[in-house]
Design a protein around this motif. Structure first.
Motif, PDB file in Angstrom:
ATOM      1  N   ARG A  89     114.069 100.769  17.994  1.00 14.32           N
ATOM      2  CA  ARG A  89     112.496 101.834  18.763  1.00 14.32           C
ATOM      3  C   ARG A  89     111.524 100.800  18.524  1.00 14.32           C
ATOM      4  NH1 ARG A  89     111.854 107.143  14.080  1.00 14.32           N
ATOM      5  NH2 ARG A  89     114.153 107.441  14.595  1.00 14.32           N
TER       6      ARG A  89
ATOM      7  N   GLU B 223     105.262 106.722  27.322  1.00 14.04           N
ATOM      8  CA  GLU B 223     106.923 106.255  27.394  1.00 14.04           C
ATOM      9  C   GLU B 223     107.294 107.078  26.409  1.00 14.04           C
ATOM     10  OE1 GLU B 223     108.229 103.269  28.305  1.00 14.04           O
ATOM     11  OE2 GLU B 223     107.005 102.316  29.720  1.00 14.04           O
TER      12      GLU B 223
ATOM     13  N   THR C 193     120.468  94.065  19.327  1.00 15.66           N
ATOM     14  CA  THR C 193     118.705  94.903  19.904  1.00 15.66           C
ATOM     15  C   THR C 193     119.009  95.033  18.745  1.00 15.66           C
ATOM     16  OG1 THR C 193     120.050  97.101  21.005  1.00 15.66           O
ATOM     17  CG2 THR C 193     119.386  95.390  22.094  1.00 15.66           C
TER      18      THR C 193
ATOM     19  N   ARG D 174     109.101 110.239  26.691  1.00 16.17           N
ATOM     20  CA  ARG D 174     110.758 110.129  26.383  1.00 16.17           C
ATOM     21  C   ARG D 174     111.280 111.745  24.564  1.00 16.17           C
ATOM     22  NH1 ARG D 174     113.676 105.249  27.128  1.00 16.17           N
ATOM     23  NH2 ARG D 174     114.861 105.930  25.187  1.00 16.17           N
TER      24      ARG D 174
ATOM     25  N   PRO E  24     120.554 104.098  27.408  1.00 14.21           N
ATOM     26  CA  PRO E  24     118.919 104.764  26.937  1.00 14.21           C
ATOM     27  C   PRO E  24     118.168 105.378  26.030  1.00 14.21           C
ATOM     28  CG  PRO E  24     120.481 104.993  29.014  1.00 14.21           C
ATOM     29  CD  PRO E  24     121.008 105.377  27.471  1.00 14.21           C
ATOM     30  N   PHE E  25     118.611 105.596  25.009  1.00 11.49           N
ATOM     31  CA  PHE E  25     118.222 106.302  23.893  1.00 11.49           C
ATOM     32  C   PHE E  25     118.823 105.729  23.155  1.00 11.49           C
ATOM     33  CE2 PHE E  25     116.590 109.041  27.315  1.00 11.49           C
ATOM     34  CZ  PHE E  25     115.443 109.476  27.065  1.00 11.49           C
TER      35      PHE E  25
ATOM     36  N   ARG F  48     109.725 100.531  21.043  1.00 11.10           N
ATOM     37  CA  ARG F  48     108.191 100.656  21.922  1.00 11.10           C
ATOM     38  C   ARG F  48     107.166 100.876  20.387  1.00 11.10           C
ATOM     39  NH1 ARG F  48     112.002 102.613  25.571  1.00 11.10           N
ATOM     40  NH2 ARG F  48     111.335 102.933  27.528  1.00 11.10           N
TER      41      ARG F  48
ATOM     42  N   VAL G  66     118.897  96.650  25.809  1.00 10.66           N
ATOM     43  CA  VAL G  66     119.650  97.584  24.982  1.00 10.66           C
ATOM     44  C   VAL G  66     119.222  98.862  26.150  1.00 10.66           C
ATOM     45  CG1 VAL G  66     116.961  98.939  24.044  1.00 10.66           C
ATOM     46  CG2 VAL G  66     119.477  99.827  23.464  1.00 10.66           C
ATOM     47  N   GLU G  67     118.311  99.347  26.959  1.00 10.36           N
ATOM     48  CA  GLU G  67     118.401 100.052  28.082  1.00 10.36           C
ATOM     49  C   GLU G  67     119.194 100.136  29.459  1.00 10.36           C
ATOM     50  OE1 GLU G  67     114.180 102.070  27.976  1.00 10.36           O
ATOM     51  OE2 GLU G  67     114.100 101.816  25.867  1.00 10.36           O
ATOM     52  N   THR G  68     119.955  98.945  29.720  1.00 10.83           N
ATOM     53  CA  THR G  68     120.407  99.205  30.656  1.00 10.83           C
ATOM     54  C   THR G  68     121.586  99.653  29.572  1.00 10.83           C
ATOM     55  OG1 THR G  68     121.492  96.756  29.583  1.00 10.83           O
ATOM     56  CG2 THR G  68     119.559  97.035  31.250  1.00 10.83           C
TER      57      THR G  68
ATOM     58  N   GLY H  38     113.938  96.373  23.581  1.00  8.58           N
ATOM     59  CA  GLY H  38     114.238  96.493  25.207  1.00  8.58           C
ATOM     60  C   GLY H  38     114.999  96.431  26.207  1.00  8.58           C
TER      61      GLY H  38
END
Length: 216
Positions: A99, A123, A58, A127, A93-94, A101, A88-90, A85
């Motif tokens: 980055r 979003e 990612t 966040r 989450p952070f 977005r 990675v966020e599965t 995105g």
């Protein structure tokens, strides 16, 4: 860049751990020194990631998306950033090293997909409220300012700059200064734009951020 180049040299001696993540970070640094072709060449040295993507994959995808945006290949930039995105966020989450977005929102804005860009910005702002990391808030406000445009955009960019000035020097603050200066210039405030652009140029020159220095 020097540290990353030394690290990447380890591959000659059989080092293979974290090479994709290192190359991703290296490519992003090359972009800041306005070496777009070198950034793409560095990424091409690594085998293209395949699904299922790991965290280093990612990071690679996020860096590739930013290279594509720098090349003006905005549709590819948006698709690649969103792929990073989604992957990675599965799992995490952070994940600050991805980055996606920021890249996706700016690519969407460049493509005229303003609603998609604004959705991503919302979003980002939400966040940043959760993490309470000031640099994330600066980043979110800067991109929000670009999306909003006009007086509202300038207000968002001013807020980003003021937050950023409370931090030690950061590239994201320099970006906010450049974007604020540009927005002021476009709105006809040619005298007011000088101070943020000069501040941005000084910080960029000191940090070796050639791309931002040239923009300022």
């Amino acid at each position: 860049l020097a540290d990353l180049e030394t690290t990447r040299e380890g591959r000659r001696y059989g080092w293979a751990q974290f090479t994709r993540g290192t190359t991703a970070r290296y490519a992003l640094c090359l972009l800041e020194t306005d070496q777009v072709d070198a950034a793409e060449a560095a990424l091409s040295e690594e085998a293209a990631p395949t699904e299922p993507y790991g965290l280093e994959d990612t990071m690679y995808l996020a860096a590739l998306a930013e290279v594509r945006r720098a090349q003006g290949r905005l549709e590819e930039a948006l698709a690649t950033a969103e792929a990073a995105g989604a992957a990675v966020e599965t799992t995490v989450p952070f994940f600050d090293s991805c980055r996606w977005r920021t890249t996706a929102a700016q690519a969407a804005l460049g493509l005229g997909a303003r609603d998609r860009a604004l959705s991503l910005v919302e979003e980002m702002l939400a966040r940043s409220d959760q993490t309470e990391v000031v640099e994330h808030r600066v980043e979110a406000l800067r991109v929000a300012g670009l999306c909003a445009g006009g007086a509202e955009g300038i207000a968002r960019l001013r807020e980003a700059v003021e937050l950023g000035r409370a931090l030690p020097p950061r590239l994201e603050t320099v970006r906010a200064l450049v974007d604020l200066g540009g927005a002021l210039r476009r709105s006809g405030e040619r005298a007011a734009c000088r101070a943020p652009l000069q501040e941005a140029a000084d910080q960029a020159r000191q940090s070796g951020a050639r791309l931002l220095y040239d923009r300022a």
